[in-house]
Design an enzyme around this catalytic site. Structure first.
Site, PDB file in Angstrom:
ATOM      1  N   TYR A  10     -34.865  25.660 -23.496  1.00 52.89           N
ATOM      2  CA  TYR A  10     -36.239  25.883 -23.042  1.00 52.89           C
ATOM      3  C   TYR A  10     -37.094  26.401 -24.202  1.00 52.89           C
ATOM      4  O   TYR A  10     -37.938  25.711 -24.723  1.00 52.89           O
ATOM      5  CB  TYR A  10     -36.264  26.850 -21.859  1.00 52.89           C
ATOM      6  CG  TYR A  10     -37.636  26.959 -21.231  1.00 52.89           C
ATOM      7  CD1 TYR A  10     -38.086  25.984 -20.349  1.00 52.89           C
ATOM      8  CD2 TYR A  10     -38.487  28.010 -21.540  1.00 52.89           C
ATOM      9  CE1 TYR A  10     -39.354  26.059 -19.788  1.00 52.89           C
ATOM     10  CE2 TYR A  10     -39.756  28.095 -20.980  1.00 52.89           C
ATOM     11  CZ  TYR A  10     -40.188  27.118 -20.111  1.00 52.89           C
ATOM     12  OH  TYR A  10     -41.447  27.191 -19.569  1.00 52.89           O
ATOM     13  N   SER A  41     -40.202  20.979 -18.468  1.00 49.61           N
ATOM     14  CA  SER A  41     -41.481  21.614 -18.752  1.00 49.61           C
ATOM     15  C   SER A  41     -41.609  21.885 -20.253  1.00 49.61           C
ATOM     16  O   SER A  41     -41.625  20.950 -21.048  1.00 49.61           O
ATOM     17  CB  SER A  41     -41.607  22.882 -17.911  1.00 49.61           C
ATOM     18  OG  SER A  41     -42.918  23.354 -17.897  1.00 49.61           O
ATOM     19  N   ASP A  43     -47.445  16.683  -9.788  1.00 49.01           N
ATOM     20  CA  ASP A  43     -47.284  17.815 -10.697  1.00 49.01           C
ATOM     21  C   ASP A  43     -48.663  18.258 -11.176  1.00 49.01           C
ATOM     22  O   ASP A  43     -49.285  17.604 -12.003  1.00 49.01           O
ATOM     23  CB  ASP A  43     -46.402  17.419 -11.884  1.00 49.01           C
ATOM     24  CG  ASP A  43     -46.003  18.617 -12.744  1.00 49.01           C
ATOM     25  OD1 ASP A  43     -46.621  19.690 -12.584  1.00 49.01           O
ATOM     26  OD2 ASP A  43     -45.075  18.476 -13.554  1.00 49.01           O
ATOM     27  N   HIS A  62     -43.983  20.009  -9.947  1.00 49.23           N
ATOM     28  CA  HIS A  62     -43.335  20.495 -11.164  1.00 49.23           C
ATOM     29  C   HIS A  62     -41.882  20.887 -10.925  1.00 49.23           C
ATOM     30  O   HIS A  62     -41.116  21.012 -11.875  1.00 49.23           O
ATOM     31  CB  HIS A  62     -44.118  21.682 -11.725  1.00 49.23           C
ATOM     32  CG  HIS A  62     -43.831  21.975 -13.155  1.00 49.23           C
ATOM     33  ND1 HIS A  62     -44.039  21.059 -14.166  1.00 49.23           N
ATOM     34  CD2 HIS A  62     -43.334  23.088 -13.768  1.00 49.23           C
ATOM     35  CE1 HIS A  62     -43.692  21.590 -15.324  1.00 49.23           C
ATOM     36  NE2 HIS A  62     -43.259  22.813 -15.115  1.00 49.23           N
TER      37      HIS A  62
END
Length: 685
Positions: A461, A539, A622, A657
């Site tokens: 991430y 993301s 999203d 999302h």
């Protein structure tokens, strides 16, 4: 069509748009793909063609049905949230295993049989309408809850009578990024919302002018009154919390995703609701741990990059701060006032420890945890010595434990039955060394009998101070059950080691994030863990995957960027994107633009270089990272001269999302991604 045969991509029309940013002229040929698929027929037609192409390709992959079946079995376990005790009742969410959405339940006493209060199953025909945020009143008589439709961040609030099970007539719309806080007397609740957006722009327009409102039960939303807003600073976002005694409303305000807040308090017993500044300026992180009367306890990074705990007497005009738990070697992840104790969760080498302090900061006890893993959530309050916490690890589904803070005794409260043998899996921690010498921790999950190099899924991430702590994932276990290795890299940009770790991977330092991830992949090959490596991220992690694919396309067997931020020059122009300037920088500033252009995925695809197979994942609803990012990235990949391997986009419908996605859609998506990854990494299905 065959999995490794040539693909005839549909032609994507190009615009002649050239935009000037900070003195640079930059082409944006796929700007038209920023149109909302619900309202723009041209974009809808493009999505349909792309979806059909991807569906046809996925149908050629061997073993997809078997993967889906295995994942379904692993997903089929009970999931229970940490209970919230209000008025002697215990409220929690529960999914029995394969329900489309979790239901809200209540126990009228600790050991009473649970009863269902809210079941979203009847809210829509496709299971895509979910229960969002919820909060019981302090007496446990009512629950205010949020309805989330199709994965959108927008919420509609309703109120439930707990005794009768009836939903009241109250309805509050256009709520987003909101906490829910009941008035002490139960007359109504505080919430946060934006103004109603213009028709057709609900899922794209910038979110500005956030405000905190009060809704009195039994009245129309038009009668809700504005409690606090900052019209002179429309970019601020506000969250309200009510103190345990009901006297104070604490308002936390921030401008972006970086943990920098200012605090306002309002005395709800005063004749006039007058905001008073408690902490001025957006300089430090302040997180409420709880209160005792007028004394509030906060976790803060003020003069403490790994955070400490301080108290503030909000009833005093001086509002002096007092240090309760000093800054130390370990990161303070969370804290909670429970009875006359402070329950503090810390991270040591990315694993959790639980400690008990008295309210003067003396260490009283250490709570015995079930193993090496993460404390995922805690609940309790100052009126009782009873607390609950969730515990999980890569090989341990979330368990709920009950804690007596007076004795530090822990009793299991809810433990799911396992459909797999935990002893047949191994969790290990290793490390890689990044380009600048920084040591990057790695968690590895594998089957005990897999001892040699194996196809490896590497997840990361690296942003927004979010820590990747050990946590159970049926998707990860599904990959490992097939004989693969699942690896998680704790790269910079996250919050695993506090503020310095976050700062080391944001804005001008963003390249460190990519270097860390590449170093992790290289280490997995050097130490004999990985035969071939597939990279995966959501993301900001989708940005990570796309960026490192551009930088090292030779290193990866396949790439799976999901709901990613791919156009780093226009992310701030949609919905909540402006908040991300804290992490990414401002494309309108020359120095930030130079950094962003250096890694922006759609601007750095390299013609003439052989790229690995790429399967992009996004969703049509999203409104956090708008799907235009993925649409434009797919168009750029398919147009570039980057080899003959597939570069496709999977577009989910009636999903956003991530939150609120029905269980069946989650399983279907992972089955598609894992089938793609397994084929190209050589993992036997």
């Amino acid at each position: 069509m065959t999995p490794d045969g040539p693909i005839a991509y549909p032609e994507t029309a190009r615009d002649d748009i050239v935009e000037e940013l900070a003195g640079r002229r930059i082409a944006d040929p796929w700007r038209w793909l920023e149109g909302d698929v619900r309202h723009d027929e041209r974009v809808a037609a493009w999505v349909k063609v792309q979806a059909d192409l991807t569906a046809a390709y996925l149908d050629t992959l061997p073993g997809r049905g078997a993967i889906r079946e295995r994942l379904t079995g692993l997903w089929n376990y009970e999931r229970v949230s940490v209970p919230r005790r209000r008025g002697g009742r215990y409220f929690f969410r529960r999914n029995s295993g394969l329900e489309a959405q979790p239901v809200l339940c209540v126990r009228d006493m600790l050991d009473a049989a649970p009863r269902v209060l809210l079941d979203p199953a009847g809210w829509s025909g496709d299971g895509a309408t979910a229960l969002g945020e919820w909060e019981p009143s302090k007496d446990g008589k009512r629950v205010v809850y949020a309805v989330q439709d199709g994965g959108s961040d927008w919420r509609t609030l309703r109120v439930l009578d707990v005794t009768s099970g009836e939903t009241l007539a109250d309805e509050v719309r256009w709520v987003k990024f909101s906490g829910l806080a009941w008035a002490g007397n139960g007359s109504g609740f505080f919430y946060s919302r934006f103004p109603e957006p213009r028709a057709g722009l609900e899922h794209q327009a910038q979110n500005l002018d956030h405000g905190i409102y009060f809704h009195r039960l039994g009245t129309d939303q038009s009668a809700d009154f504005l409690v606090y807003a900052t019209s002179d600073r429309p970019r601020l976002i506000h969250a309200g919390e009510v103190s345990e005694d009901g006297r104070w409303l604490l308002i936390s305000s921030a401008e972006g995703t970086e943990a920098r807040t200012e605090l306002i308090v309002i005395d709800l017993t005063a004749p006039k609701l007058a905001p008073k500044i408690l902490v001025r300026g957006l300089e430090n992180d302040w997180r409420l741990a709880g209160s005792k009367g007028d004394v509030f306890y906060f976790v803060t990074d003020l003069e403490a990059p790994r955070r400490r705990i301080v108290s503030i007497d909000v009833g005093s005009e001086m509002r002096r701060r007092r240090e309760i738990v000093a800054h130390g070697e370990d990161l303070v992840a969370d804290a909670l006032v429970v009875g006359d104790r402070l329950l503090v969760s810390v991270l040591r080498n990315v694993a959790s420890e639980l400690r008990l302090y008295d309210l003067d900061g003396r260490l009283m006890d250490t709570v015995a945890l079930p193993g090496v893993g993460a404390v995922a959530a805690m609940e309790g309050d100052g009126s009782s010595a009873e607390a609950f916490f969730a515990f999980t690890s890569y090989d341990r589904p979330t368990e709920i434990h009950r804690l007596d803070v007076a004795s530090a005794a822990v009793l299991p409260y809810a433990q799911p039955s396992l459909s797999f043998d935990r002893d047949s899996f191994v969790v290990e921690q290793s490390a890689a060394t990044s380009r600048d010498g920084t040591v990057i921790p790695l968690f590895l999950l594998r089957r005990r009998d897999v001892t040699g190099p194996a196809p490896t899924m590497l997840y990361g991430y690296g942003g927004f101070e979010i820590s990747l702590t050990p946590g159970f994932s049926p998707a990860a276990l599904g990959w490992v059950a097939m004989g693969g290795v699942y690896a998680v890299a704790n790269i910079r940009g996250g919050g695993e080691y506090g503020k310095a770790w976050h700062d080391g991977g944001r804005r001008a330092n963003k390249q460190n994030v990519f270097d860390d991830f590449i170093a992790a992949a290289e280490q997995l090959q050097v130490d004999g863990t990985a035969s071939r490596i597939v990279i995966h991220g959501h993301s900001n992690g989708g940005l990570l995957v796309a960026a490192v694919t551009n930088q090292r396309p030779d290193l990866f067997a396949a790439a799976l960027p999901a709901v990613g931020v791919h156009d780093m020059l226009r992310f701030h122009r949609f919905t909540a994107g402006r908040y991300w300037i804290d992490d990414y920088g401002d494309p309108g500033r020359e120095e930030d633009l130079a950094v962003l252009l250096g890694y922006s995925p759609i601007h750095n695809i390299r013609d003439g270089v052989d790229y690995p197979p790429i399967l992009i994942a996004t969703a049509d609803t999203d409104d956090r990272v708008v799907p235009a990012h993925s649409f434009k990235y797919a168009a750029a990949l398919q147009t570039a001269q980057i080899g003959l391997k597939p570069h496709l986009i999977r577009i989910e419908t009636r999903a956003g999302h991530g939150s609120g996605k029905p269980t069946a859609k989650q399983i279907e998506e992972v089955a598609d991604l894992w089938a793609f990854a397994a084929y190209w990494s050589g993992l036997a299905v």
